[in-house]
Design a protein around this motif. Structure first.
Motif, short mmCIF file in Angstrom:
data_model
loop_
_atom_site.label_atom_id
_atom_site.label_comp_id
_atom_site.label_asym_id
_atom_site.label_seq_id
_atom_site.Cartn_x
_atom_site.Cartn_y
_atom_site.Cartn_z
N SER A 5 6.76 20.61 -33.64
CA SER A 5 6.14 19.40 -34.61
C SER A 5 6.65 17.88 -34.13
O SER A 5 6.36 17.06 -34.68
CB SER A 5 6.31 19.65 -35.98
N GLY A 6 7.54 17.96 -33.10
CA GLY A 6 7.94 16.65 -32.70
C GLY A 6 8.97 15.86 -33.59
O GLY A 6 9.16 14.69 -33.45
N SER A 7 9.95 16.94 -34.22
CA SER A 7 10.98 16.26 -34.84
C SER A 7 11.84 15.56 -34.08
O SER A 7 12.35 16.00 -32.87
CB SER A 7 11.72 17.23 -35.60
N HIS A 8 12.29 14.28 -34.34
CA HIS A 8 13.20 13.67 -33.43
C HIS A 8 14.62 14.13 -33.53
O HIS A 8 15.47 13.80 -32.58
CB HIS A 8 13.27 12.00 -33.96
N ALA A 9 15.09 14.93 -34.35
CA ALA A 9 16.51 15.76 -34.47
C ALA A 9 16.57 16.61 -33.57
O ALA A 9 17.69 16.87 -33.00
CB ALA A 9 16.52 16.06 -35.88
N VAL A 10 15.56 17.19 -33.25
CA VAL A 10 15.51 18.43 -32.07
C VAL A 10 14.76 18.25 -30.95
O VAL A 10 15.26 18.60 -29.92
CB VAL A 10 14.68 19.73 -33.00
N ALA A 11 13.71 17.33 -30.97
CA ALA A 11 12.78 17.25 -29.72
C ALA A 11 12.62 15.69 -29.44
O ALA A 11 12.75 15.00 -30.50
CB ALA A 11 11.65 17.95 -29.74
N PRO A 12 12.31 15.29 -28.24
CA PRO A 12 11.97 14.03 -27.99
C PRO A 12 10.61 13.75 -29.02
O PRO A 12 9.80 14.73 -28.94
CB PRO A 12 12.06 13.88 -26.58
N PRO A 13 10.18 12.38 -29.31
CA PRO A 13 8.99 12.11 -29.81
C PRO A 13 7.81 12.45 -28.94
O PRO A 13 7.78 12.40 -27.68
CB PRO A 13 9.20 10.69 -30.10
N LEU A 14 6.73 12.63 -29.75
CA LEU A 14 5.42 13.06 -29.12
C LEU A 14 4.84 11.92 -28.35
O LEU A 14 4.17 11.77 -27.31
CB LEU A 14 4.51 13.72 -29.99
N HIS A 15 5.03 10.71 -29.02
CA HIS A 15 4.59 9.50 -28.73
C HIS A 15 5.47 8.22 -28.38
O HIS A 15 6.12 7.68 -29.10
CB HIS A 15 3.48 9.01 -29.41
N PRO A 16 6.24 8.48 -27.15
CA PRO A 16 7.49 7.53 -26.77
C PRO A 16 7.24 5.98 -26.90
O PRO A 16 5.94 5.73 -26.54
CB PRO A 16 7.96 8.01 -25.40
N LYS A 17 7.97 5.36 -27.02
CA LYS A 17 7.78 3.77 -26.92
C LYS A 17 7.44 3.27 -25.55
O LYS A 17 8.01 3.91 -24.66
CB LYS A 17 9.06 3.04 -27.56
N THR A 18 6.71 2.20 -25.49
CA THR A 18 6.30 1.62 -24.49
C THR A 18 7.52 1.25 -23.47
O THR A 18 7.52 1.57 -22.26
CB THR A 18 5.53 0.32 -24.42
N GLU A 19 8.52 0.80 -24.12
CA GLU A 19 9.50 0.44 -23.00
C GLU A 19 10.19 1.59 -22.41
O GLU A 19 10.81 1.40 -21.30
CB GLU A 19 10.62 -0.44 -23.91
N HIS A 20 10.04 2.75 -22.93
CA HIS A 20 10.77 3.98 -22.40
C HIS A 20 9.71 4.19 -21.22
O HIS A 20 10.29 4.93 -20.32
CB HIS A 20 10.81 5.04 -23.26
N LEU A 21 8.36 4.02 -21.31
CA LEU A 21 7.52 4.58 -20.26
C LEU A 21 7.67 3.80 -19.24
O LEU A 21 7.17 4.32 -18.04
CB LEU A 21 6.09 4.62 -21.00
N ARG A 22 7.70 2.51 -19.37
CA ARG A 22 7.77 1.43 -18.15
C ARG A 22 8.54 2.03 -16.95
O ARG A 22 8.45 1.41 -16.09
CB ARG A 22 7.77 0.10 -18.83
N LEU A 23 9.62 2.64 -17.48
CA LEU A 23 10.71 2.93 -16.35
C LEU A 23 10.07 4.00 -15.47
O LEU A 23 10.38 3.89 -14.26
CB LEU A 23 11.76 3.54 -17.04
N THR A 24 9.27 4.61 -15.67
CA THR A 24 8.69 5.94 -15.20
C THR A 24 7.42 5.58 -14.31
O THR A 24 6.88 6.42 -13.33
CB THR A 24 8.60 7.26 -16.01
N ILE A 25 6.45 4.92 -14.93
CA ILE A 25 5.30 4.54 -14.51
C ILE A 25 5.06 3.43 -13.30
O ILE A 25 5.95 2.45 -13.63
CB ILE A 25 4.29 3.90 -15.47
#
Length: 83
Positions: A34-54
């Motif tokens: 279900s995307g709990s931040h305590a167990v798994a990464p979020p389903l919709h990561p923030k933009t600043e985290h994505l810019r590193l990989t795109i």
């Protein structure tokens, strides 16, 4: 599957409906799916985290809307070569 005329005891021993598919997940798996931040990464990561990989698009013009019906230079060359 039960035969016609099964006893009440045989019916009571059946698992609940849907239990054979393991629909009831353990709490940790349920939280992870279900995307709990305590167990798994979020389903919709923030933009600043994505810019590193795109990586940058080498030709951003090919994704834009073209309001003209004139063919591109490459299309003209291809039709001239085959026509």
């Amino acid at each position: 599957m039960l035969q016609f005329g099964a006893s009440h005891q045989e019916v009571a021993e059946l698992p609940p409906a849907g239990a054979f598919r393991h629909r009831a997940m353990p709490p940790r798996d349920l939280l992870a799916r279900s995307g709990s931040h305590a167990v798994a990464p979020p389903l919709h990561p923030k933009t600043e985290h994505l810019r590193l990989t795109i990586r940058e698009d080498p030709d951003p013009g090919r994704h834009g809307m073209q309001l003209s019906r004139s063919p591109s230079a490459g299309a003209l060359e291809a039709s001239a070569a085959h026509g």
